[in-house]
Design a protein around this motif. Sequence first.
Motif, PDB file in Angstrom:
ATOM      1  N   PHE A   1      -8.239   1.280   2.765  1.00  0.00           N
ATOM      2  CA  PHE A   1      -7.097   2.204   2.652  1.00  0.00           C
ATOM      3  C   PHE A   1      -5.789   1.434   2.641  1.00  0.00           C
ATOM      4  O   PHE A   1      -4.888   1.729   1.859  1.00  0.00           O
ATOM      5  CB  PHE A   1      -7.103   3.202   3.812  1.00  0.00           C
ATOM      6  N   ALA A   2      -5.673   0.437   3.510  1.00  0.00           N
ATOM      7  CA  ALA A   2      -4.442  -0.350   3.603  1.00  0.00           C
ATOM      8  C   ALA A   2      -4.122  -1.039   2.283  1.00  0.00           C
ATOM      9  O   ALA A   2      -2.977  -1.005   1.808  1.00  0.00           O
ATOM     10  CB  ALA A   2      -4.564  -1.383   4.722  1.00  0.00           C
ATOM     11  N   ALA A   3      -5.127  -1.676   1.687  1.00  0.00           N
ATOM     12  CA  ALA A   3      -4.912  -2.377   0.419  1.00  0.00           C
ATOM     13  C   ALA A   3      -4.535  -1.400  -0.682  1.00  0.00           C
ATOM     14  O   ALA A   3      -3.620  -1.657  -1.471  1.00  0.00           O
ATOM     15  CB  ALA A   3      -6.172  -3.155   0.037  1.00  0.00           C
ATOM     16  N   GLY A   4      -5.237  -0.265  -0.746  1.00  0.00           N
ATOM     17  CA  GLY A   4      -4.950   0.731  -1.770  1.00  0.00           C
ATOM     18  C   GLY A   4      -3.562   1.334  -1.617  1.00  0.00           C
ATOM     19  O   GLY A   4      -2.831   1.515  -2.598  1.00  0.00           O
ATOM     20  N   PHE A   5      -3.180   1.634  -0.379  1.00  0.00           N
ATOM     21  CA  PHE A   5      -1.867   2.206  -0.098  1.00  0.00           C
ATOM     22  C   PHE A   5      -0.756   1.225  -0.452  1.00  0.00           C
ATOM     23  O   PHE A   5       0.224   1.572  -1.112  1.00  0.00           O
ATOM     24  CB  PHE A   5      -1.787   2.589   1.384  1.00  0.00           C
ATOM     25  N   PHE A   6      -0.925  -0.007  -0.023  1.00  0.00           N
ATOM     26  CA  PHE A   6       0.104  -1.033  -0.219  1.00  0.00           C
ATOM     27  C   PHE A   6       0.270  -1.374  -1.697  1.00  0.00           C
ATOM     28  O   PHE A   6       1.377  -1.344  -2.245  1.00  0.00           O
ATOM     29  CB  PHE A   6      -0.292  -2.275   0.579  1.00  0.00           C
ATOM     30  N   TRP A   7      -0.834  -1.702  -2.355  1.00  0.00           N
ATOM     31  CA  TRP A   7      -0.810  -2.075  -3.776  1.00  0.00           C
ATOM     32  C   TRP A   7      -0.374  -0.898  -4.640  1.00  0.00           C
ATOM     33  O   TRP A   7       0.409  -1.052  -5.581  1.00  0.00           O
ATOM     34  CB  TRP A   7      -2.190  -2.571  -4.174  1.00  0.00           C
ATOM     35  N   GLY A   8      -0.848   0.303  -4.287  1.00  0.00           N
ATOM     36  CA  GLY A   8      -0.481   1.495  -5.035  1.00  0.00           C
ATOM     37  C   GLY A   8       1.005   1.805  -4.935  1.00  0.00           C
ATOM     38  O   GLY A   8       1.640   2.190  -5.925  1.00  0.00           O
ATOM     39  N   ALA A   9       1.580   1.624  -3.734  1.00  0.00           N
ATOM     40  CA  ALA A   9       3.008   1.885  -3.547  1.00  0.00           C
ATOM     41  C   ALA A   9       3.850   0.913  -4.370  1.00  0.00           C
ATOM     42  O   ALA A   9       4.823   1.318  -5.019  1.00  0.00           O
ATOM     43  CB  ALA A   9       3.365   1.776  -2.071  1.00  0.00           C
ATOM     44  N   LEU A  10       3.478  -0.354  -4.351  1.00  0.00           N
ATOM     45  CA  LEU A  10       4.236  -1.348  -5.115  1.00  0.00           C
ATOM     46  C   LEU A  10       4.182  -1.049  -6.608  1.00  0.00           C
ATOM     47  O   LEU A  10       5.203  -1.137  -7.307  1.00  0.00           O
ATOM     48  CB  LEU A  10       3.686  -2.752  -4.842  1.00  0.00           C
ATOM     49  N   LYS A  11       2.999  -0.696  -7.095  1.00  0.00           N
ATOM     50  CA  LYS A  11       2.868  -0.394  -8.530  1.00  0.00           C
ATOM     51  C   LYS A  11       3.646   0.862  -8.908  1.00  0.00           C
ATOM     52  O   LYS A  11       4.309   0.911  -9.947  1.00  0.00           O
ATOM     53  CB  LYS A  11       1.391  -0.232  -8.894  1.00  0.00           C
ATOM     54  N   LYS A  12       3.553   1.905  -8.066  1.00  0.00           N
ATOM     55  CA  LYS A  12       4.237   3.164  -8.366  1.00  0.00           C
ATOM     56  C   LYS A  12       5.754   2.971  -8.439  1.00  0.00           C
ATOM     57  O   LYS A  12       6.428   3.531  -9.315  1.00  0.00           O
ATOM     58  CB  LYS A  12       3.909   4.206  -7.282  1.00  0.00           C
ATOM     59  N   LEU A  13       6.297   2.175  -7.532  1.00  0.00           N
ATOM     60  CA  LEU A  13       7.747   2.055  -7.412  1.00  0.00           C
ATOM     61  C   LEU A  13       8.360   0.958  -8.268  1.00  0.00           C
ATOM     62  O   LEU A  13       9.586   0.902  -8.418  1.00  0.00           O
ATOM     63  CB  LEU A  13       8.115   1.831  -5.942  1.00  0.00           C
TER      64      LEU A  13
END
Length: 200
Positions: free
Chosen positions: A151-163
């Motif tokens: 979850f941590a990796a998905g949340f972190f990587w996903g946030a960076l890509k989205k923003l």
Amino acid sequence: MPDFSVKQQDILQAAIAQFAQFGLSATTMEGISKAANVSKRTLYKHFPTKDALFDTVVAQLIERITPLTAIQFIPHYQFDTQLKHLAMSALELLNDEDYLTLSRIVIIESMRSKKQADSLNQRFIDCEKAMLQWFKDASNTDCLGSISPEFAAGFFWGALKKLSYWDQAISWKAPLDEAALNELVEQVCNIFCNGVTQGQ
């Protein structure tokens, strides 16, 4: 990745521009040879088929990701400092103009062909495993509290890509400037670290 001659680099840059503008199916070897200012004979000498040339272009994109896989979590060192370093390394990659251009090519071809999408997706999954491993190592030293590394990796990587990435890649926006990147790193890492701390 092999070292390319100046001539091969010219061909690859021309191919990237052609693929980005027309997509794989509409791009022709003749168009690439003209854009690279080389004969078709020279082009086919280095890249016997258009698919072989496209594979090399994709390999270049994969190669741009590999430095991220070298970042390792260091036990007993400040978690927030390491997280900011990981975030900035990822953002510098995601905001590189060449990387964005290559990404657009891959996105287009993934949408056009399921077979191509499956092949490309597998290659990117292999590269992104390092991000997950970083969070697994952090979890093993109790830095994540009750949050799973997946979850941590998905949340972190996903946030960076989205923003910082998807709008730039899909809408052809300019990469974020240095000030915006620094602010994004601070905000994402603060939210992440505060959430982890409160969850412990």
